[in-house]
Design a protein around this motif. Structure first.
Motif, PDB file in Angstrom:
ATOM      1  N   ALA A   1       0.584  -1.202   0.025  1.00 30.64           N
ATOM      2  CA  ALA A   1       0.000  -0.024  -0.153  1.00 30.64           C
ATOM      3  C   ALA A   1       0.674   1.404   0.143  1.00 30.64           C
ATOM      4  CB  ALA A   1      -1.078  -0.055   1.323  1.00 30.64           C
ATOM      5  N   ASP A   2       1.881   1.215  -0.436  1.00 25.55           N
ATOM      6  CA  ASP A   2       2.788   2.422  -0.514  1.00 25.55           C
ATOM      7  C   ASP A   2       2.920   3.178  -1.670  1.00 25.55           C
ATOM      8  OD1 ASP A   2       3.786   1.637   1.978  1.00 25.55           O
ATOM      9  OD2 ASP A   2       4.977   0.279   1.140  1.00 25.55           O
ATOM     10  N   TYR A   3       2.168   2.830  -2.637  1.00 23.29           N
ATOM     11  CA  TYR A   3       2.433   3.579  -4.050  1.00 23.29           C
ATOM     12  C   TYR A   3       1.088   3.849  -4.561  1.00 23.29           C
ATOM     13  CZ  TYR A   3       6.659   1.264  -3.673  1.00 23.29           C
ATOM     14  OH  TYR A   3       8.036   0.779  -3.206  1.00 23.29           O
ATOM     15  N   HIS A   4       0.386   4.514  -3.686  1.00 22.87           N
ATOM     16  CA  HIS A   4      -1.172   5.094  -4.336  1.00 22.87           C
ATOM     17  C   HIS A   4      -0.969   6.794  -4.511  1.00 22.87           C
ATOM     18  CE1 HIS A   4      -1.479   7.007  -0.362  1.00 22.87           C
ATOM     19  NE2 HIS A   4      -1.390   5.759   0.277  1.00 22.87           N
ATOM     20  N   PHE A   5       0.174   7.101  -4.332  1.00 28.28           N
ATOM     21  CA  PHE A   5       0.332   8.571  -4.673  1.00 28.28           C
ATOM     22  C   PHE A   5      -0.556   9.483  -4.034  1.00 28.28           C
ATOM     23  CE2 PHE A   5       3.300   6.279  -7.377  1.00 28.28           C
ATOM     24  CZ  PHE A   5       4.295   6.979  -7.325  1.00 28.28           C
ATOM     25  N   GLY A   6      -1.095   9.351  -2.845  1.00 24.82           N
ATOM     26  CA  GLY A   6      -2.014  10.195  -2.281  1.00 24.82           C
ATOM     27  C   GLY A   6      -3.595   9.720  -2.303  1.00 24.82           C
ATOM     28  N   GLY A   7      -3.752   8.512  -3.107  1.00 22.81           N
ATOM     29  CA  GLY A   7      -5.170   8.082  -3.157  1.00 22.81           C
ATOM     30  C   GLY A   7      -5.621   8.041  -4.685  1.00 22.81           C
ATOM     31  N   TYR A   8      -6.954   7.525  -4.858  1.00 24.15           N
ATOM     32  CA  TYR A   8      -7.570   7.316  -6.251  1.00 24.15           C
ATOM     33  C   TYR A   8      -7.526   8.640  -6.923  1.00 24.15           C
ATOM     34  CZ  TYR A   8     -10.591   6.086  -9.811  1.00 24.15           C
ATOM     35  OH  TYR A   8     -11.256   5.591 -10.823  1.00 24.15           O
TER      36      TYR A   8
ATOM     37  N   LYS B   1      -4.963  10.610  -7.787  1.00 20.12           N
ATOM     38  CA  LYS B   1      -3.884  11.507  -7.371  1.00 20.12           C
ATOM     39  C   LYS B   1      -3.018  11.025  -8.226  1.00 20.12           C
ATOM     40  CE  LYS B   1      -6.668  13.680  -4.610  1.00 20.12           C
ATOM     41  NZ  LYS B   1      -6.287  13.679  -3.121  1.00 20.12           N
ATOM     42  N   VAL B   2      -2.065  11.840  -8.539  1.00 13.89           N
ATOM     43  CA  VAL B   2      -0.747  11.606  -9.396  1.00 13.89           C
ATOM     44  C   VAL B   2       0.273  12.884  -8.738  1.00 13.89           C
ATOM     45  CG1 VAL B   2      -1.787  10.806 -11.350  1.00 13.89           C
ATOM     46  CG2 VAL B   2      -1.209  13.026 -11.401  1.00 13.89           C
ATOM     47  N   SER B   3       1.555  12.343  -9.042  1.00 13.58           N
ATOM     48  CA  SER B   3       2.637  13.359  -9.012  1.00 13.58           C
ATOM     49  C   SER B   3       3.451  13.566 -10.003  1.00 13.58           C
ATOM     50  CB  SER B   3       3.431  12.853  -7.792  1.00 13.58           C
ATOM     51  OG  SER B   3       4.335  11.561  -7.981  1.00 13.58           O
ATOM     52  N   ALA B   4       4.128  14.528 -10.065  1.00 13.08           N
ATOM     53  CA  ALA B   4       5.288  14.915 -11.093  1.00 13.08           C
ATOM     54  C   ALA B   4       6.266  13.567 -11.318  1.00 13.08           C
ATOM     55  CB  ALA B   4       6.058  16.058 -11.057  1.00 13.08           C
ATOM     56  N   GLU B   5       6.603  12.898 -10.108  1.00 12.04           N
ATOM     57  CA  GLU B   5       7.486  11.782 -10.249  1.00 12.04           C
ATOM     58  C   GLU B   5       6.775  10.619 -10.934  1.00 12.04           C
ATOM     59  OE1 GLU B   5       9.961   9.217  -6.849  1.00 12.04           O
ATOM     60  OE2 GLU B   5       8.282   9.925  -6.403  1.00 12.04           O
TER      61      GLU B   5
ATOM     62  N   GLN C   1       1.161  21.411 -16.078  1.00 11.58           N
ATOM     63  CA  GLN C   1       2.074  20.355 -15.677  1.00 11.58           C
ATOM     64  C   GLN C   1       2.284  19.389 -16.745  1.00 11.58           C
ATOM     65  OE1 GLN C   1       0.436  18.467 -12.268  1.00 11.58           O
ATOM     66  NE2 GLN C   1       0.636  20.325 -10.971  1.00 11.58           N
ATOM     67  N   THR C   2       3.509  18.538 -16.799  1.00  9.70           N
ATOM     68  CA  THR C   2       3.906  17.587 -17.874  1.00  9.70           C
ATOM     69  C   THR C   2       2.689  16.898 -17.956  1.00  9.70           C
ATOM     70  OG1 THR C   2       6.231  17.937 -17.434  1.00  9.70           O
ATOM     71  CG2 THR C   2       5.550  16.210 -18.753  1.00  9.70           C
ATOM     72  N   GLU C   3       2.312  16.630 -19.111  1.00  9.65           N
ATOM     73  CA  GLU C   3       1.164  15.480 -19.501  1.00  9.65           C
ATOM     74  C   GLU C   3       1.798  14.191 -20.110  1.00  9.65           C
ATOM     75  OE1 GLU C   3      -1.497  17.081 -22.625  1.00  9.65           O
ATOM     76  OE2 GLU C   3      -1.036  19.069 -22.148  1.00  9.65           O
ATOM     77  N   ILE C   4       0.979  13.477 -19.996  1.00  8.21           N
ATOM     78  CA  ILE C   4       1.394  11.992 -20.212  1.00  8.21           C
ATOM     79  C   ILE C   4       1.260  11.633 -21.719  1.00  8.21           C
ATOM     80  CG2 ILE C   4       0.735   9.363 -19.806  1.00  8.21           C
ATOM     81  CD1 ILE C   4      -0.890  10.584 -17.354  1.00  8.21           C
TER      82      ILE C   4
END
Length: 300
Positions: free
Chosen positions: A214-221, A223-227, A293-296
């Protein structure tokens, strides 16, 4: 249609890493949604229903998959959508636009009302409004969905030590657990915060060879980060495999991080399950664009 295992070449590592391209099963009913709908659609046909009704949010993979499957199989489709405000934002929503093109009719409800979507009173109101329909739960997880997900692994996958997948409602991982072999460990990477998923999985899983990381949810459903975006784009450039930012992207990020930390024993053979969801990238890119922010990256 069949998925296939694609090898991921890792530099300076004794780990053998593969990804099962379930995203290639269908352009709109892809990945775990294809698996979850397979036997539910068959059951609806058996019950001689002519309408599929389900629930979802603004950029729901499930909503689009039900709309596409309904179009192909001759069903009317109804989507109960969380958030009344979305009714006025259809032009900004590629997921709902495409679902509408497939013939889905929307019922936008308040977030408060949506919380009661599983209550008898709410379902009775829907029956009075729309008549007889085949009900699919939000996310598509039920016994028939688990049956479909039990077909993700095949005999060709028997020699993998670890099977890794993203976890949303717990249906996909439950099916994978049920069809995994002795000696295999199934690792789930939740896309949501909270510890409630283990109980949901135990309702369907027949084996205990699984673990949630459970360490890789990046803040929750959602949610994303620049990383995370940087990782998804780098992965796409290096392997030509697109990842969605809600589910599979987070899982693959987690596995790579664990490999870097020597979490897996040397010479482990790992299979990642790509559960699709690529249609959601367009909606996420809208959000990223608004935030400058940078797009996918993705192949149009």
């Amino acid at each position: 249609m069949e998925s296939f295992n694609q090898k991921i070449a890792l530099k300076n590592s004794a780990i053998a890493l593969y990804i099962k391209r379930e995203d290639q099963l269908h352009p709109y009913v892809s990945g775990n949604k294809f698996r979850k709908l397979k036997y539910n659609v068959a059951q609806a046909q058996k019950e001689k229903k002519d309408t599929l009704l389900t629930f979802g949010g603004a950029f729901s993979n499930h909503i689009l998959a039900v709309a596409a499957a309904g179009k192909e199989q001759g069903f009317k489709t109804i989507g109960i959508i969380r958030g009344e405000e979305l009714n006025d934002k259809m032009a900004e929503n590629p997921t709902l636009q495409k679902a509408q093109e497939f013939g889905m009719v929307f019922d936008f409800v308040s977030r408060e009302a949506y919380r009661h979507k599983n209550s008898d009173a709410f379902l009775e109101q829907l029956n009075e409004k729309y008549g007889d329909f085949y009900l699919m739960p939000e996310g598509g997880t039920n016994d028939l969905a688990i049956k479909g997900c039990e077909e993700i692994l095949t005999s060709d996958d028997a020699d993998f030590d670890y099977i890794c997948c993203a976890v949303g409602t717990g249906g996909t991982i439950s099916g994978i657990i049920n069809c995994s072999k002795n000696g295999q460990q199934v690792l789930g990477f939740p896309a949501l915060k909270g510890d409630f998923l283990s109980e949901d999985i135990r309702k369907f899983a027949k084996n205990d060879n699984w673990k949630l990381i459970a360490d890789y949810h990046f803040g929750g459903y959602g949610k994303v980060s620049a990383e995370l975006i940087f990782f998804i784009n780098k992965f796409y450039q290096q392997y030509n495999i697109p990842l969605d930012p809600i589910y599979t992207g987070k899982m693959v990020f987690g596995v790579f991080d664990l490999i870097e930390k020597n979490w897996f024993p040397e010479n482990s053979k790992i299979l990642l399950i790509h559960t699709g969801g690529l249609q959601g990238i367009a909606g996420m890119n809208q959000v990223l664009r608004q935030k400058k922010q940078t797009e996918i990256l993705i192949n149009d």
